[in-house]
Design an enzyme around this catalytic site. Structure first.
Site, PDB file in Angstrom:
ATOM      1  N   GLU A 103      35.696  20.651  -9.570  1.00  9.20           N
ATOM      2  CA  GLU A 103      34.233  20.696  -9.675  1.00  9.20           C
ATOM      3  C   GLU A 103      33.608  21.660  -8.680  1.00  9.20           C
ATOM      4  O   GLU A 103      32.736  22.453  -9.013  1.00  9.20           O
ATOM      5  CB  GLU A 103      33.633  19.301  -9.460  1.00  9.20           C
ATOM      6  CG  GLU A 103      33.742  18.400 -10.670  1.00  9.20           C
ATOM      7  CD  GLU A 103      32.988  17.098 -10.477  1.00  9.20           C
ATOM      8  OE1 GLU A 103      31.821  17.150 -10.025  1.00  9.20           O
ATOM      9  OE2 GLU A 103      33.557  16.029 -10.773  1.00  9.20           O
ATOM     10  N   ASP A 158      36.324  15.378 -10.072  1.00 14.03           N
ATOM     11  CA  ASP A 158      36.229  14.259  -9.139  1.00 14.03           C
ATOM     12  C   ASP A 158      36.699  12.946  -9.775  1.00 14.03           C
ATOM     13  O   ASP A 158      36.542  12.736 -10.987  1.00 14.03           O
ATOM     14  CB  ASP A 158      34.793  14.096  -8.638  1.00 14.03           C
ATOM     15  CG  ASP A 158      34.415  15.182  -7.635  1.00 14.03           C
ATOM     16  OD1 ASP A 158      35.309  15.928  -7.215  1.00 14.03           O
ATOM     17  OD2 ASP A 158      33.229  15.281  -7.279  1.00 14.03           O
ATOM     18  N   TYR A 200      37.559  10.348  -0.596  1.00 17.66           N
ATOM     19  CA  TYR A 200      36.406  10.500  -1.490  1.00 17.66           C
ATOM     20  C   TYR A 200      35.245   9.636  -1.025  1.00 17.66           C
ATOM     21  O   TYR A 200      35.417   8.447  -0.719  1.00 17.66           O
ATOM     22  CB  TYR A 200      36.801  10.124  -2.914  1.00 17.66           C
ATOM     23  CG  TYR A 200      35.810  10.557  -3.949  1.00 17.66           C
ATOM     24  CD1 TYR A 200      35.401  11.886  -4.043  1.00 17.66           C
ATOM     25  CD2 TYR A 200      35.277   9.650  -4.852  1.00 17.66           C
ATOM     26  CE1 TYR A 200      34.492  12.285  -5.001  1.00 17.66           C
ATOM     27  CE2 TYR A 200      34.378  10.037  -5.825  1.00 17.66           C
ATOM     28  CZ  TYR A 200      33.987  11.358  -5.886  1.00 17.66           C
ATOM     29  OH  TYR A 200      33.083  11.760  -6.845  1.00 17.66           O
TER      30      TYR A 200
END
Length: 713
Positions: A7, A83, A296
């Site tokens: 991304e 993601d 994350y």
């Protein structure tokens, strides 16, 4: 060559270095497609065909899609590595559709940290696109489109307000409810009585705890004076108890708790915290290596992996603090629909300590990294042990309590917390049968306080508690409310504006179920059920759409326009009242019979302010003027005969633009030595060569967009 699509462009270089020349890494830069505005209501949804979405390539991404297609056509294999969440899964599916990839066989990588071991592990064990997650994201987007379009249009027509939304409006109601509580709050009087006791030369504070063996509340001075009259000059000890208390460490960060703690410690806004965390996750240069520093950062899980505990945390704790400081992996309270595939937010390793990282990153990045690092390591350390002493003094039916606290074992506070003993918390030696003199009586009148006004952190906490929004939307929702002028944020404190109160009042009156936290939370739960295959997009959309449209049509028919405030003057052309209207550029005065009567009073002409200087071209006075944007400039009062503008020569000098590798889109096909970059012309943005004017290669963006468009799936 194998093509991997992520991304964010920032990940490309890091992942490319880890995988070597066999792989090329490119970025989608977020979503490449969105719902079109075709069909019924302009929703981009075929309502009569099981709510099939119609997608269109983002105009701003047409050139990028073209580049991805060209590269994919030359690649031996295309691998998707967006993601690891619902949005990322949808982006992977859109990429597969646009690039003509087989959804079932195309490899989908998931990694929760950007480190070499994590990337290599993901390459060895690829998965595939999860269509349940894709359907969940599509349903969320369609719900938001229908609600946003219909309610926003209604508010604009009836109230001259900007927008409404599923999560946005429910969150705004929380903020307005808090404001209402504060406005309606009536303070109540109460009194407190504290004593200062002289114990071996040290002053110990004791507070009134019981009256005649019962809990109490002193409502006024008369009641306080009556108790005061019962207090003797000395107090005997009636109870002395010392206990050990274990205090467990806090859980590692979720998105919500990270945002709350960053606000509490550093006063960071939710957006700033997320931006910093994104940077730490995507990777920074530390000691010559570009590496992801945290896992994350969009997660609602508090889980820490066994691998991190045994491979990283346990050896680190033993080496730096001792084996007695090693704790265990803590489990949080079970909540519904936690995305437990993710871990909590933690450092990717323990070797890059906050002290090392601080030398290579910005000050704010270093602050947030230390907070995440210490919180994660602290959560895996042993409990803090306190010694708590409680003393009760009693006479004439009055019981006073004094407490003291002493740390016996620091535990996790060796890394996360303030562990130095506070002298005011320590009690001196107290005899179990001692009698001590009262040195001072402190009698205070107090009033109950109104609820605290929401901070950004409190908004996030409340959103999480009531179940509206998700980790990826907390900061964005607050930012959106601020952008449309529904809230103001000063010093982190959130206050609804008049427009915010108006929109909440209207929506609560006509659509109370849509902005209730229960309704929004139930809708979030239904989206989670889709992602787990427990229900379908069609069922969710059917349950929502038809009742909503029926309610909307009836409300639209009887909802009156917002009352316009009269100025007290009458229209000179038709005799109707003049009113204050709201337009795109703010408030203005016009006739209340518009559009039958178009009268608008002219703004009074304000004489321009003279600067005291004379025009060097014609000799007339120079004056201060404003351009269309409201910016001031100095010009000749003889305009338009004289068009002199002071300092215009300096402004007309073109700024030299320096391009870096980060700006390069691709190599110039004409000169082969320059690179194509975005440039801004007089009327439009275009793509041009860095070797201009020697090379005049140009690509117009609107033409690229037309080539890149695709229909629905």
């Amino acid at each position: 060559m194998k093509l991997i699509i992520v991304e964010s462009p920032k990940k490309c270089d890091t992942i490319g270095r880890y995988l070597g020349k066999e792989y090329k890494v490119m970025a989608s830069q977020g979503h490449i497609r969105d719902l079109s505005k075709k069909g019924k209501g302009g929703f981009g949804i075929d309502i009569d065909n099981d709510f099939q979405p119609d997608f269109l390539i983002d105009k701003k991404k047409a050139w990028l899609v073209d580049e991805l297609r060209k590269t994919a056509s030359k690649a031996d294999e295309v691998i998707l590595a967006t993601d690891p969440d619902r949005e990322g899964e949808a982006i992977s599916w859109h990429l597969a559709e646009v690039l003509d990839l087989d959804v079932e066989s195309t490899k989908r990588l998931q990694f929760h940290e950007i480190t070499k071991p994590a990337i290599e592990e993901a390459i060895k064990n690829p998965g595939h696109i999860d269509m349940n997650l894709v359907n969940s994201q599509e349903t969320r987007r369609m719900l938001d489109r229908i609600l946003g379009f219909k309610l926003s249009n209604l508010l604009q027509r009836k109230m001259t307000l900007k927008s409404a939304g599923r999560v946005q409006s429910a969150t705004l109601k929380l903020i307005c409810d808090n404001d209402d509580e504060i406005a309606k709050f009536v303070p109540e009087e109460y009194w407190t009585i504290d004593l200062n006791l002289n114990i071996d030369g040290k002053i110990v504070k004791a507070s009134l705890d019981k009256v005649d063996g019962k809990d109490f509340k002193i409502h006024n001075k008369e009641e306080a004076d009556a108790i005061l009259a019962r207090i003797p000059k000395t107090l005997p000890v009636t109870s002395l108890e010392t206990t050990k208390k274990k205090v467990p460490s806090k859980l590692p960060f979720t998105t919500s708790t990270m945002q709350q703690e960053a606000f509490a410690k550093f006063h960071f806004s939710t957006k700033k915290t997320q931006d910093l965390a994104q940077s730490l996750y995507e990777g920074l240069d530390v000691n010559g290596e570009h590496v992801g520093l945290i896992t994350y950062m969009r997660t609602d899980s508090v889980r820490i992996s066994d691998e991190f505990f045994y491979k990283h945390a346990k050896p680190f704790i033993e080496k730096n603090f001792g084996s007695e400081y090693v704790g265990y992996i803590k489990a949080g309270k079970k909540k519904e629909r936690i995305q437990d595939a993710h871990e909590a937010i933690r450092p990717t390793g323990t070797s890059r300590t906050p002290e090392i990282v601080a030398r290579f990153v910005s000050a704010d990045e270093a602050k947030l990294y230390r907070l995440i690092y210490d919180r994660a390591i602290g959560s895996l350390m042993s409990d803090k042990v306190d010694e708590v002493t409680t003393v009760l003094f009693e006479a004439n039916g009055l019981t006073f309590r004094a407490t003291g606290n002493r740390t016996l074992f620091k535990g996790y506070e060796a890394i996360y917390g303030e562990f130095d003993d506070d002298e005011t918390k320590l009690l001196p030696e107290i005899a179990a049968n001692g009698v001590y003199a009262i040195k001072k009586i402190d009698q205070q009148q107090k009033y109950t306080k109104a609820p605290a006004r929401f901070t950004e952190a409190k908004v996030v906490k409340t959103m999480e508690e009531v179940g509206i929004g998700r980790p990826s939307t907390y900061a964005a929702t607050i930012q959106r409310l601020k952008e449309v002028g529904y809230i103001s944020i000063k010093g982190g404190t959130v206050t609804p504006t008049e427009d915010g109160k108006r929109v909440t009042f209207v929506l609560n009156k006509y659509f109370p179920e849509l902005i209730s936290t229960e309704y929004t939370a139930n809708m979030e739960g239904q989206l989670d059920q889709i992602s787990e295959g427990e229900t379908t997009r069609k069922e969710a959309m059917t349950d929502f759409y038809y009742p909503f449209i029926t309610k909307f049509e009836s409300v639209q028919a009887y909802m009156w326009k917002d009352h316009e405030k009269e100025t007290g003057e009458m229209c000179p052309e038709c005799g109707s009242p003049l009113v204050i209207k709201k337009g795109r550029f703010g408030e203005f005065i016009a006739c209340s019979r518009y559009p039958e009567c178009n009268f608008k009073p002219k703004k009074p002409v304000v004489e321009a302010e003279q600067t005291g200087e004379l025009c060097p071209q014609c000799g007339k006075p120079l004056v201060v003027r404003k351009n269309a944007k409201g910016d001031k400039f100095v010009a000749c009062s003889g305009y338009p005969a004289c068009k002199y503008i002071k300092d215009n020569e300096a402004k007309e000098k073109k700024e030299v633009v320096v391009y870096t590798e980060a700006d390069y889109l691709k190599q110039c096909p004409d000169c082969r030595t320059g690179h194509l970059v975005y440039k801004m012309g007089k009327k439009a943005k275009y793509i041009g060569c860095t070797n201009f004017p020697k090379c005049r290669h140009v690509e117009w963006i609107n033409k690229l967009e037309k080539k890149g468009r695709r229909g629905n799936r």
